[in-house]
Design an enzyme around this catalytic site. Structure first.
Site, mmCIF file in Angstrom:
data_model
loop_
_atom_site.group_PDB
_atom_site.id
_atom_site.type_symbol
_atom_site.label_atom_id
_atom_site.label_comp_id
_atom_site.label_asym_id
_atom_site.label_seq_id
_atom_site.Cartn_x
_atom_site.Cartn_y
_atom_site.Cartn_z
ATOM 1 C CD GLN A 1 163.205 25.264 -19.038
ATOM 2 O OE1 GLN A 1 162.791 24.974 -17.967
ATOM 3 N NE2 GLN A 1 163.996 26.432 -19.105
ATOM 4 N N GLY B 1 166.391 33.630 -20.312
ATOM 5 C CA GLY B 1 164.815 33.880 -19.660
ATOM 6 C C GLY B 1 164.379 32.533 -18.745
ATOM 7 C CG HIS C 1 159.109 21.567 -19.981
ATOM 8 N ND1 HIS C 1 159.359 22.585 -18.751
ATOM 9 C CD2 HIS C 1 160.250 20.684 -19.670
ATOM 10 C CE1 HIS C 1 160.354 22.367 -18.188
ATOM 11 N NE2 HIS C 1 160.878 21.351 -18.533
HETATM 12 P P1 OAD Z 1 160.273 30.978 -14.494
HETATM 13 O O1 OAD Z 1 159.203 31.871 -14.490
HETATM 14 O O2 OAD Z 1 160.814 30.321 -13.337
HETATM 15 O O3 OAD Z 1 161.382 32.032 -14.834
HETATM 16 C C1 OAD Z 1 161.289 33.186 -15.874
HETATM 17 C C2 OAD Z 1 162.656 33.823 -16.025
HETATM 18 O O4 OAD Z 1 162.586 34.856 -17.046
HETATM 19 C C3 OAD Z 1 163.332 34.681 -14.832
HETATM 20 O O5 OAD Z 1 164.454 34.400 -14.416
HETATM 21 C C4 OAD Z 1 162.917 36.272 -15.062
HETATM 22 O O6 OAD Z 1 163.954 37.087 -14.623
HETATM 23 C C5 OAD Z 1 163.133 36.129 -16.614
HETATM 24 N N1 OAD Z 1 162.546 37.062 -17.330
HETATM 25 C C6 OAD Z 1 161.378 37.849 -17.287
HETATM 26 N N2 OAD Z 1 161.315 38.742 -18.208
HETATM 27 C C7 OAD Z 1 162.253 38.522 -19.067
HETATM 28 C C8 OAD Z 1 162.375 39.383 -20.322
HETATM 29 N N3 OAD Z 1 161.784 40.009 -21.009
HETATM 30 N N4 OAD Z 1 163.791 38.951 -20.884
HETATM 31 C C9 OAD Z 1 164.449 38.013 -20.411
HETATM 32 N N5 OAD Z 1 164.263 37.642 -19.175
HETATM 33 C C10 OAD Z 1 163.027 37.779 -18.467
HETATM 34 O O7 OAD Z 1 160.126 30.145 -16.000
HETATM 35 P P2 OAD Z 1 161.111 28.946 -16.187
HETATM 36 O O8 OAD Z 1 162.399 29.094 -15.918
HETATM 37 O O9 OAD Z 1 160.713 29.038 -17.925
HETATM 38 O O10 OAD Z 1 157.171 23.897 -16.221
HETATM 39 O O11 OAD Z 1 160.309 27.931 -15.756
HETATM 40 C C11 OAD Z 1 160.775 26.656 -15.909
HETATM 41 C C12 OAD Z 1 159.464 25.690 -15.868
HETATM 42 O O12 OAD Z 1 158.919 25.962 -14.586
HETATM 43 C C13 OAD Z 1 158.530 25.993 -16.933
HETATM 44 O O13 OAD Z 1 158.719 25.335 -18.291
HETATM 45 C C14 OAD Z 1 157.249 25.535 -16.268
HETATM 46 C C15 OAD Z 1 157.579 26.016 -14.909
HETATM 47 O O14 OAD Z 1 157.036 25.158 -13.734
HETATM 48 C C16 OAD Z 1 156.179 23.158 -16.603
HETATM 49 O O15 OAD Z 1 155.252 23.786 -16.595
HETATM 50 C C17 OAD Z 1 156.367 21.610 -16.825
#
Ligand code: OAD
Length: 241
Positions: free
Chosen positions: A96, A187, A114
């Site tokens: 993503q 993540g 994305h």
């Molecule tokens: P989020 O910001 O929603 O989630 C990030 C995740 O990474 C969380 O569950 C954290 O706990 C985890 N995290 C943080 N640091 C970490 C580390 N060092 N190791 C492992 N995990 C870690 O981001 P996404 O799920 O990627 O879309 O968000 C999905 C989509 O929503 C994105 O692609 C974006 C956003 O709105 C668009 O821009 C279209």
């Protein structure tokens, strides 16, 4: 720590989110200090937002281009590139993330569901996207060389459809390797579909499912067979058997 059993025929599908790039120094989206903090998502990440204020949108993505260019892939990205080297065609990575760090780490079988931060395309005509590392912080805003209309980042925004070929590729990986497939989400908070639904699709085709996340969202985590809590840069290098 648990290790993922990968047999000689096992196919591995990985789906990554912003968390895998956190240790490189890029902000995730949600929560304190997240990329959406201080922004209404629809202002900077929707076609309506772009139509209303292209400059604001370009400022947001220009800042993200600058940040992504200033950082390096981390141990988590590198562990996935190494796994792919071992598995070859038995590997697929659907990310993503738009930051390009997987490719910079050496991953090849990557689909950026994305979109790509370092690509732009015309908001009106059907010219293909092109590589663009420039930043557009001040007017004039960039225009399409072919039709003269506004250029936009090649990002899939809220309210827009993902490329159905990408989604088919993921589904076919599960379907074609029914019975010997491992799905690993890394993540991601599981709040944005269709990526958040890959785990259910994987399970419906019999895959074993793993979530690696620093702070897994409870309801999302409950849909996986195994959950490993931790930083992906520390967990991933030890996870593959
Ligand atoms: P989020 O910001 O929603 O989630 C990030 C995740 O990474 C969380 O569950 C954290 O706990 C985890 N995290 C943080 N640091 C970490 C580390 N060092 N190791 C492992 N995990 C870690 O981001 P996404 O799920 O990627 O879309 O968000 C999905 C989509 O929503 C994105 O692609 C974006 C956003 O709105 C668009 O821009 C279209």
């Amino acid at each position: 720590m648990d290790r993922i059993e990968i047999g000689p025929k096992t196919f591995v599908v990985v789906a990554t989110g912003a968390g895998i790039s956190a240790e490189s120094g890029l902000a995730t989206f949600r929560g304190a200090g997240g990329l959406w903090e201080g922004h209404r998502v629809e202002e900077v990440a929707s076609p309506e937002g772009f139509a209303a204020d292209a400059q604001l949108v370009w400022r947001f993505y220009s800042e993200r281009r600058k940040s992504a260019l200033a950082v390096e892939p981390n141990a988590g990205h590198l562990a996935l590139a190494k796994l792919e080297e071992k598995l070859g065609d038995r590997f697929l990575l659907a990310t993503q993330n738009v930051d390009g760090l997987h490719r910079r780490a050496g991953s090849k079988r990557v689909i950026a569901i994305h979109g790509e931060l370092f690509e732009s395309r015309c908001a009106q005509c059907f010219e293909p996207p092109f590589e663009d590392k420039q930043t557009y912080l001040e007017p004039p805003m960039p225009k399409c060389q072919v039709c003269g209309m506004a250029l936009r980042p090649n990002i899939v925004w809220f309210g827009e459809a993902l490329d159905h070929r990408h989604l088919r590729q993921v589904r076919e990986a599960f379907e074609d390797h029914r019975g010997d497939c491992v799905f690993i989400a890394i993540g991601t908070s599981g709040q944005v579909y269709p990526a958040a639904g890959f785990v259910d699709q994987a399970r419906s085709f019999g895959a074993k499912t793993w979530l690696v996340d620093l702070d897994p969202a409870h309801e999302f985590a409950a849909r996986f067979h195994h959950v490993v809590r931790g930083k992906s840069g520390e967990v991933l290098p030890q996870l593959f058997g």
